[in-house]
Design a protein around this motif. Structure first.
Motif, PDB file in Angstrom:
ATOM      1  N   LYS A 170       2.088  23.671   7.623  1.00  0.00           N
ATOM      2  CA  LYS A 170       0.758  22.799   7.956  1.00  0.00           C
ATOM      3  C   LYS A 170       1.458  21.152   7.882  1.00  0.00           C
ATOM      4  CE  LYS A 170      -2.142  25.618   5.261  1.00  0.00           C
ATOM      5  NZ  LYS A 170      -3.160  25.656   4.173  1.00  0.00           N
ATOM      6  N   GLY A 171       0.370  20.422   8.283  1.00  0.00           N
ATOM      7  CA  GLY A 171       0.846  19.086   8.517  1.00  0.00           C
ATOM      8  C   GLY A 171       0.623  18.381   6.985  1.00  0.00           C
ATOM      9  N   PRO A 172       1.436  17.197   6.661  1.00  0.00           N
ATOM     10  CA  PRO A 172       0.943  16.496   5.496  1.00  0.00           C
ATOM     11  C   PRO A 172      -0.602  16.130   5.303  1.00  0.00           C
ATOM     12  CG  PRO A 172       2.767  15.398   6.858  1.00  0.00           C
ATOM     13  CD  PRO A 172       2.187  16.300   7.590  1.00  0.00           C
TER      14      PRO A 172
ATOM     15  N   ILE B 169       1.255   5.514  -0.498  1.00  0.00           N
ATOM     16  CA  ILE B 169       0.332   6.963  -0.421  1.00  0.00           C
ATOM     17  C   ILE B 169       1.287   7.860  -0.766  1.00  0.00           C
ATOM     18  CG2 ILE B 169      -1.115   8.325   1.108  1.00  0.00           C
ATOM     19  CD1 ILE B 169      -1.118   5.827   2.998  1.00  0.00           C
TER      20      ILE B 169
ATOM     21  N   PHE C 289       7.934   6.853   5.552  1.00  0.00           N
ATOM     22  CA  PHE C 289       7.853   7.989   4.804  1.00  0.00           C
ATOM     23  C   PHE C 289       9.234   8.302   4.085  1.00  0.00           C
ATOM     24  CE2 PHE C 289       3.942   9.680   5.861  1.00  0.00           C
ATOM     25  CZ  PHE C 289       3.500   9.068   7.131  1.00  0.00           C
ATOM     26  N   GLY C 290       9.219   8.686   2.997  1.00  0.00           N
ATOM     27  CA  GLY C 290      10.590   9.243   2.183  1.00  0.00           C
ATOM     28  C   GLY C 290      10.881  10.569   2.677  1.00  0.00           C
TER      29      GLY C 290
ATOM     30  N   GLN D  16       2.596  18.520   1.507  1.00  0.00           N
ATOM     31  CA  GLN D  16       2.634  19.259   2.787  1.00  0.00           C
ATOM     32  C   GLN D  16       3.154  20.700   2.226  1.00  0.00           C
ATOM     33  OE1 GLN D  16       5.894  17.997   5.477  1.00  0.00           O
ATOM     34  NE2 GLN D  16       4.963  19.117   7.330  1.00  0.00           N
TER      35      GLN D  16
ATOM     36  N   LEU E  35       3.277   3.273   8.652  1.00  0.00           N
ATOM     37  CA  LEU E  35       3.916   3.823   7.361  1.00  0.00           C
ATOM     38  C   LEU E  35       5.166   4.370   7.296  1.00  0.00           C
ATOM     39  CD1 LEU E  35       0.960   6.297   6.408  1.00  0.00           C
ATOM     40  CD2 LEU E  35       1.586   3.759   5.211  1.00  0.00           C
TER      41      LEU E  35
ATOM     42  N   ASN F  75       3.354   1.054   3.003  1.00  0.00           N
ATOM     43  CA  ASN F  75       2.964   0.475   4.203  1.00  0.00           C
ATOM     44  C   ASN F  75       3.189  -1.075   3.918  1.00  0.00           C
ATOM     45  OD1 ASN F  75       0.780  -1.595   5.473  1.00  0.00           O
ATOM     46  ND2 ASN F  75       0.837   0.595   6.845  1.00  0.00           N
TER      47      ASN F  75
ATOM     48  N   TYR G 294       1.691  12.144   0.016  1.00  0.00           N
ATOM     49  CA  TYR G 294       1.067  13.128   0.814  1.00  0.00           C
ATOM     50  C   TYR G 294       1.607  14.654   0.224  1.00  0.00           C
ATOM     51  CZ  TYR G 294      -0.487  10.023   4.668  1.00  0.00           C
ATOM     52  OH  TYR G 294      -1.141   9.373   5.313  1.00  0.00           O
TER      53      TYR G 294
ATOM     54  N   TYR H 241       0.838  -1.160   0.139  1.00  0.00           N
ATOM     55  CA  TYR H 241       0.081   0.142   0.065  1.00  0.00           C
ATOM     56  C   TYR H 241       0.878   1.221   0.014  1.00  0.00           C
ATOM     57  CZ  TYR H 241      -3.492   3.220   1.990  1.00  0.00           C
ATOM     58  OH  TYR H 241      -4.526   4.438   1.955  1.00  0.00           O
TER      59      TYR H 241
ATOM     60  N   PHE I 160       5.575  13.950  -0.242  1.00  0.00           N
ATOM     61  CA  PHE I 160       6.229  12.735   0.360  1.00  0.00           C
ATOM     62  C   PHE I 160       5.496  11.277  -0.071  1.00  0.00           C
ATOM     63  CE2 PHE I 160       8.477  14.536   3.788  1.00  0.00           C
ATOM     64  CZ  PHE I 160       7.745  15.741   4.164  1.00  0.00           C
TER      65      PHE I 160
ATOM     66  N   PHE J 161      -3.204  14.033   2.928  1.00  0.00           N
ATOM     67  CA  PHE J 161      -3.443  12.856   1.925  1.00  0.00           C
ATOM     68  C   PHE J 161      -3.590  13.488   0.708  1.00  0.00           C
ATOM     69  CE2 PHE J 161      -4.698   8.219   0.985  1.00  0.00           C
ATOM     70  CZ  PHE J 161      -5.611   8.793   0.125  1.00  0.00           C
TER      71      PHE J 161
END
Lengths: 113, 111
Positions: B42-44, B34, B101-102, B38, B99, B93, B36, B32, B89, B46
């Protein structure tokens, strides 16, 4: 429709001081997470809580403690802040654990001097 | 250890052009993925996700491509707009674990 709420948004601490970062979610998610984000680096997992009543260490747990107060709230505590803990802290939640994307808060920018 | 990485730390594109942001992953068991976005301060947020049983998924102006043979993920943004300027990003998963993250790619859109 708040999602994930973090407080405070900004904080400056002196070395050795303690503080607690608060996080609350209103999406009825079971899992919650605390990440730190440093310049030029990705998000690193500090602690997580798979469900109410459980917490586990992530990649960088040293110097932190957490409390899953109830299903909505997950707090992060720095007992004795150090300059190396200067960072932006993000809380996130998801359901199920690790799946279907995380919803992030807007972050807490912490500076330790 | 297993990791997620990005080829380009900064991407600059002209407004109206298409953008392609790349990501390499090393965990062949990841099922899986994803993307994101950002924005500054602010926060990431989706954007789009894809499961390993798919190789392409489209959203509004965004397309994610997954090449499991070479463990490569890309995000395509059509007709890039100034509001697309942000850090992007990828995350993977592995069978219900956390998760990963890159490091992120900064997209800059020139007017």
């Amino acid at each position: 429709n708040a999602g994930v709420t973090q407080t405070p948004k900004f904080q400056v601490l002196k070395t050795g001081q303690s503080m607690t970062l608060q996080c609350a979610q209103d999406m009825n998610h079971n899992s919650m997470y605390w990440y730190r984000q440093d310049p030029g680096m990705g998000l690193r997992l500090i602690y997580y809580s798979a469900s109410e009543g459980t917490t586990d260490k992530g990649e960088v747990p040293n110097g932190y403690n957490v409390s899953r107060l109830n299903k909505r709230e997950f707090s992060l505590r720095l007992e004795s802040a150090a300059p190396s803990q200067t960072s932006v802290y993000f809380c996130a939640s998801s359901d199920p654990l690790g799946g279907y994307g995380y919803t992030f808060g807007s972050g807490t920018r912490l500076t330790v001097v | 250890g297993e990791s997620v990485g990005l080829h380009l730390p900064t991407l600059s594109v002209q407004e109206g052009d298409n953008s392609i942001i790349n990501c390499a992953y090393s965990n062949s068991a990841s099922d899986y993925f994803i993307w994101y976005k950002q924005e500054s301060g602010k926060g990431p947020q989706f954007i789009i996700d894809i499961r390993s049983n798919m190789d392409k998924r489209q959203g509004q102006r965004v397309t994610v491509l997954l090449n499991k043979t070479v463990k490569h993920l890309s995000l395509q943004i059509a007709a890039t707009q100034p509001g697309d300027s942000a850090v992007y990003f990828c995350a993977e998963n592995n069978a219900g674990n956390m998760l990963t993250f890159g490091g992120g790619t900064r997209l800059m859109v020139k007017p």
